[in-house]
Design a protein around this motif. Structure first.
Motif, PDB file in Angstrom:
ATOM      1  N   HIS A  64       0.828  -1.210   0.000  1.00  0.00           N
ATOM      2  CA  HIS A  64       0.000   0.000   0.000  1.00  0.00           C
ATOM      3  C   HIS A  64       0.860   1.257   0.000  1.00  0.00           C
ATOM      4  O   HIS A  64       0.555   2.232  -0.710  1.00  0.00           O
ATOM      5  N   MET A  65       1.941   1.254   0.760  1.00  0.00           N
ATOM      6  CA  MET A  65       2.823   2.417   0.798  1.00  0.00           C
ATOM      7  C   MET A  65       3.499   2.617  -0.563  1.00  0.00           C
ATOM      8  O   MET A  65       3.686   3.758  -1.015  1.00  0.00           O
ATOM      9  N   LYS A  66       3.887   1.539  -1.217  1.00  0.00           N
ATOM     10  CA  LYS A  66       4.465   1.641  -2.557  1.00  0.00           C
ATOM     11  C   LYS A  66       3.467   2.299  -3.513  1.00  0.00           C
ATOM     12  O   LYS A  66       3.811   3.239  -4.248  1.00  0.00           O
ATOM     13  N   SER A  67       2.243   1.789  -3.518  1.00  0.00           N
ATOM     14  CA  SER A  67       1.225   2.293  -4.438  1.00  0.00           C
ATOM     15  C   SER A  67       0.913   3.760  -4.164  1.00  0.00           C
ATOM     16  O   SER A  67       0.787   4.573  -5.093  1.00  0.00           O
ATOM     17  N   PHE A  68       0.812   4.128  -2.892  1.00  0.00           N
ATOM     18  CA  PHE A  68       0.492   5.505  -2.515  1.00  0.00           C
ATOM     19  C   PHE A  68       1.549   6.480  -3.040  1.00  0.00           C
ATOM     20  O   PHE A  68       1.231   7.505  -3.651  1.00  0.00           O
ATOM     21  N   CYS A  69       2.811   6.172  -2.810  1.00  0.00           N
ATOM     22  CA  CYS A  69       3.891   7.078  -3.208  1.00  0.00           C
ATOM     23  C   CYS A  69       4.028   7.159  -4.723  1.00  0.00           C
ATOM     24  O   CYS A  69       4.273   8.247  -5.280  1.00  0.00           O
ATOM     25  N   LEU A  70       3.878   6.043  -5.406  1.00  0.00           N
ATOM     26  CA  LEU A  70       3.971   6.055  -6.862  1.00  0.00           C
ATOM     27  C   LEU A  70       2.864   6.912  -7.472  1.00  0.00           C
ATOM     28  O   LEU A  70       3.099   7.695  -8.399  1.00  0.00           O
ATOM     29  N   ARG A  71       1.654   6.769  -6.946  1.00  0.00           N
ATOM     30  CA  ARG A  71       0.545   7.569  -7.469  1.00  0.00           C
ATOM     31  C   ARG A  71       0.752   9.056  -7.186  1.00  0.00           C
ATOM     32  O   ARG A  71       0.460   9.912  -8.032  1.00  0.00           O
ATOM     33  N   ALA A  72       1.278   9.386  -5.992  1.00  0.00           N
ATOM     34  CA  ALA A  72       1.499  10.791  -5.652  1.00  0.00           C
ATOM     35  C   ALA A  72       2.569  11.414  -6.545  1.00  0.00           C
ATOM     36  O   ALA A  72       2.418  12.548  -7.020  1.00  0.00           O
ATOM     37  N   LEU A  73       3.643  10.676  -6.791  1.00  0.00           N
ATOM     38  CA  LEU A  73       4.751  11.227  -7.568  1.00  0.00           C
ATOM     39  C   LEU A  73       4.471  11.241  -9.065  1.00  0.00           C
ATOM     40  O   LEU A  73       5.081  12.011  -9.805  1.00  0.00           O
ATOM     41  N   GLN A  74       3.572  10.396  -9.515  1.00  0.00           N
ATOM     42  CA  GLN A  74       3.248  10.347 -10.935  1.00  0.00           C
ATOM     43  C   GLN A  74       1.974  11.110 -11.270  1.00  0.00           C
ATOM     44  O   GLN A  74       1.509  11.088 -12.402  1.00  0.00           O
TER      45      GLN A  74
ATOM     46  N   SER B  56      14.081  25.649  10.399  1.00  0.00           N
ATOM     47  CA  SER B  56      14.509  25.869   9.018  1.00  0.00           C
ATOM     48  C   SER B  56      13.931  24.820   8.089  1.00  0.00           C
ATOM     49  O   SER B  56      13.505  25.120   6.962  1.00  0.00           O
ATOM     50  N   LEU B  57      13.898  23.563   8.558  1.00  0.00           N
ATOM     51  CA  LEU B  57      13.370  22.473   7.735  1.00  0.00           C
ATOM     52  C   LEU B  57      11.884  22.658   7.459  1.00  0.00           C
ATOM     53  O   LEU B  57      11.421  22.527   6.316  1.00  0.00           O
ATOM     54  N   ILE B  58      11.109  22.971   8.500  1.00  0.00           N
ATOM     55  CA  ILE B  58       9.663  23.124   8.333  1.00  0.00           C
ATOM     56  C   ILE B  58       9.352  24.315   7.423  1.00  0.00           C
ATOM     57  O   ILE B  58       8.459  24.250   6.565  1.00  0.00           O
ATOM     58  N   THR B  59      10.094  25.412   7.584  1.00  0.00           N
ATOM     59  CA  THR B  59       9.896  26.569   6.703  1.00  0.00           C
ATOM     60  C   THR B  59      10.211  26.210   5.256  1.00  0.00           C
ATOM     61  O   THR B  59       9.484  26.601   4.331  1.00  0.00           O
ATOM     62  N   HIS B  60      11.297  25.477   5.054  1.00  0.00           N
ATOM     63  CA  HIS B  60      11.668  25.062   3.696  1.00  0.00           C
ATOM     64  C   HIS B  60      10.582  24.185   3.079  1.00  0.00           C
ATOM     65  O   HIS B  60      10.248  24.354   1.898  1.00  0.00           O
ATOM     66  N   MET B  61      10.033  23.265   3.856  1.00  0.00           N
ATOM     67  CA  MET B  61       8.992  22.385   3.328  1.00  0.00           C
ATOM     68  C   MET B  61       7.770  23.165   2.883  1.00  0.00           C
ATOM     69  O   MET B  61       7.117  22.819   1.890  1.00  0.00           O
ATOM     70  N   SER B  62       7.448  24.232   3.603  1.00  0.00           N
ATOM     71  CA  SER B  62       6.282  25.041   3.249  1.00  0.00           C
ATOM     72  C   SER B  62       6.561  25.937   2.048  1.00  0.00           C
ATOM     73  O   SER B  62       5.701  26.096   1.176  1.00  0.00           O
ATOM     74  N   ASP B  63       7.765  26.507   2.003  1.00  0.00           N
ATOM     75  CA  ASP B  63       8.074  27.471   0.943  1.00  0.00           C
ATOM     76  C   ASP B  63       8.477  26.828  -0.368  1.00  0.00           C
ATOM     77  O   ASP B  63       8.450  27.488  -1.412  1.00  0.00           O
ATOM     78  N   HIS B  64       8.885  25.561  -0.334  1.00  0.00           N
ATOM     79  CA  HIS B  64       9.391  24.907  -1.543  1.00  0.00           C
ATOM     80  C   HIS B  64       8.616  23.622  -1.834  1.00  0.00           C
ATOM     81  O   HIS B  64       9.203  22.604  -2.202  1.00  0.00           O
ATOM     82  N   ALA B  65       7.307  23.676  -1.638  1.00  0.00           N
ATOM     83  CA  ALA B  65       6.473  22.496  -1.876  1.00  0.00           C
ATOM     84  C   ALA B  65       6.584  22.059  -3.336  1.00  0.00           C
ATOM     85  O   ALA B  65       6.558  22.881  -4.254  1.00  0.00           O
ATOM     86  N   GLY B  66       6.725  20.758  -3.531  1.00  0.00           N
ATOM     87  CA  GLY B  66       6.794  20.191  -4.870  1.00  0.00           C
ATOM     88  C   GLY B  66       8.199  19.998  -5.387  1.00  0.00           C
ATOM     89  O   GLY B  66       8.399  19.259  -6.352  1.00  0.00           O
ATOM     90  N   GLU B  67       9.201  20.644  -4.769  1.00  0.00           N
ATOM     91  CA  GLU B  67      10.574  20.472  -5.230  1.00  0.00           C
ATOM     92  C   GLU B  67      11.155  19.146  -4.752  1.00  0.00           C
ATOM     93  O   GLU B  67      11.876  18.476  -5.487  1.00  0.00           O
ATOM     94  N   SER B  68      10.845  18.779  -3.505  1.00  0.00           N
ATOM     95  CA  SER B  68      11.333  17.522  -2.932  1.00  0.00           C
ATOM     96  C   SER B  68      10.154  16.718  -2.412  1.00  0.00           C
ATOM     97  O   SER B  68       9.175  17.286  -1.907  1.00  0.00           O
ATOM     98  N   PHE B  69      10.260  15.403  -2.550  1.00  0.00           N
ATOM     99  CA  PHE B  69       9.314  14.502  -1.898  1.00  0.00           C
ATOM    100  C   PHE B  69      10.032  13.982  -0.652  1.00  0.00           C
ATOM    101  O   PHE B  69      10.995  13.224  -0.749  1.00  0.00           O
TER     102      PHE B  69
END
Length: 492
Positions: free
Chosen positions: A231-241, A341-354
């Motif tokens: 299930h975790m495999k399927s979830f991540c593949l669908r999100a990234l694709q 710093s990490l939480i701010t980066h995650m909010s400001d750069h959504a979509g750049e990193s999974f």
């Protein structure tokens, strides 16, 4: 906006102190010089090696930083504008005399239309000058600029790929400077006869190693060699694709028993979707000086953003969060600063990193880290069930070239890592699997109490990694509730 456009605005607004963070000084100076010619401004460039250079006048002997600052007042004509670019000047900002000279010049520059431009790879502004400078970042080349560089390098037919391969090549070069990209593309031509992304990734791995802040995983493993976690495999593949234009994938947090494949999952996901997996260790980013840990963390996150898109993997994140839980009493607030710093980066750069975070102890994570919309999902990975174990045995029996028909030991409380260890020992010692199992003590025995606490917390709170829906104790088909006999490790 380009560097020239930002600098043009600041000069017109009379910001007489500008600090440009750049890793490409020559390109930045070329861009500034082009702007000055277009606007009719005077330009002088200073560095400690070549001294002071301006239009029609070079003075190699003027290597004194104080003399360079004091020379700025005489560069501007009446009703004119003059810029002085100081290369790598951050190295001189620990001098009291230099700091005072800059302070005086920046104040006078608003009236005389003279502007100080510090050019440096890092932002290191002394407290006396923090309010005098405005910081501008010289952006790394974007996709179109990288394409022009690639077209300039690969001039013969067939040397430059097309379609998806071209996009993978440009994605691989993202985050490089113009010189790094040109060198990597040229190396690909020499090594392969055409521009291919694999050579560029090799160069990028070397670049990350030089910084010492991040590490890129360069394996070839895929989900085919990882049993269970369907299930975790399927979830991540669908999100990234996903092709949604309104929503960007954020990432997941994986809680679970040690040895159940959490780290392996993160390393293999990148190969499944064609993205690099970058390992980030917050503990390794800590420094001994005040503020150094936060600076190194921000620098690492900038590199992560420059390498987008990617899989950003933080293993055992709860260890880095120990200082956050203590309220800064144990480390002076370093961990809290890193997490901020990490939480701010995650909010400001959504979509750049999974982002993929793994943890073995959820109680040590700050609540703001696991709130809604911070991540896409929180999964719990329990001990594998019968079907998952069967798949894991088949993978490792084949990998270690063992006899597939031999009897397997009791594995009621085994993780995937323990199954792999049993197969490896059987191959190493040349003994049957049952005999190799005598050397395995399951983590379900050595850490039984902590595993029970983790299961109790995850029940009803986390998604199940093996099947759709929430994780609920005792609800997974094929997973027995048999107690472990602790008297003899060979009985498992």
């Amino acid at each position: 906006m380009t560097l020239a456009e930002r600098l043009q605005e600041l000069v017109r607004a009379a910001f007489s102190g500008v600090y440009v963070q750049s890793f490409e000084h020559d390109d930045a100076i070329v861009e500034i010089a082009r702007l000055c010619r277009r606007e009719g401004w005077s330009l002088a460039v200073w560095d400690v090696d070549r001294g002071l250079a301006s239009a029609g006048h070079d003075d190699p002997s003027a290597t004194d930083p104080l003399a360079a600052i004091r020379a700025l007042g005489g560069l501007a004509a009446v009703d004119g504008t003059a810029l002085l670019v100081l290369r790598n000047f951050h190295r001189f900002l620990n001098s009291v005399e230099v700091v005072q000279a800059l302070d005086s010049q920046i104040h006078a520059g608003r009236r005389s239309r003279t502007f100080v431009v510090v050019l440096a790879p890092v932002v290191q502004i002394p407290v006396e000058l923090e309010r005098q400078f405005v910081v501008v970042e010289h952006e790394l080349p974007d996709r179109d600029q990288l394409l022009r560089i690639a077209q300039g390098v690969a001039v013969e037919p067939g040397e430059l790929p097309e379609g998806d391969e071209l996009e993978r090549t440009l994605a691989a070069a993202a985050g490089m400077t113009r010189m790094e990209a040109e060198n990597a593309l040229s190396l690909a031509l020499v090594r392969r006869g055409r521009v291919v992304p694999e050579v560029i990734w090799d160069m990028k791995v070397q670049g990350l190693k030089k910084s010492g802040l991040l590490e890129m995983h360069r394996g070839v493993e895929t989900f085919r060699g990882l049993g269970g976690l369907e299930h975790m495999k399927s979830f991540c593949l669908r999100a990234l694709q996903s092709r949604s234009r309104r929503a960007e994938p954020r990432g997941i947090l994986i809680l679970g028993v040690p040895g159940t494949g959490k780290s392996e999952f993160a390393k293999r996901l990148g190969n499944e979707v064609g993205l690099p997996t970058i390992l980030v260790d917050l503990g390794r980013l800590k420094g001994s000086l005040v503020g150094e840990s936060e600076r190194r963390t921000r620098q690492a996150l900038q590199q992560l953003s420059a390498t987008a898109r990617n899989i950003a993997f933080f293993d055992e994140i709860e260890k880095a969060a120990a200082g956050v839980e203590s309220g800064g009493r144990s480390d002076g607030g370093v961990a809290a600063g890193q997490f901020g710093s990490l939480i701010t980066h995650m909010s400001d750069h959504a979509g750049e990193s999974f982002f993929i975070f793994t943890a073995n102890d959820v109680s040590r994570l700050p609540p703001e880290f696991t709130r809604a919309e911070r991540l896409d999902a929180i999964f719990f990975v329990d001990l594998p069930g019968r079907d998952e174990k069967r798949a894991i045995w088949e993978i490792y029996v084949q990998a270690f070239e063992l006899a597939p028909a031999q009897r397997r030991p009791r594995d009621d409380s085994w993780t995937g890592a323990e199954i792999k260890a049993c197969c490896r020992l059987a191959s190493l010692l040349d003994v049957p699997l049952v005999e190799a199992a005598a050397n395995i003590v399951p983590v379900a025995v050595t850490a039984a109490e902590s595993i029970e606490r983790l299961r109790n917390w995850a029940s009803g709170r986390c998604l199940c990694a093996d099947r759709p829906g929430l994780f609920t104790r005792g609800a997974v088909a094929g997973r027995t509730g048999r107690k472990v006999d602790r008297s003899d490790p060979s009985l498992n």
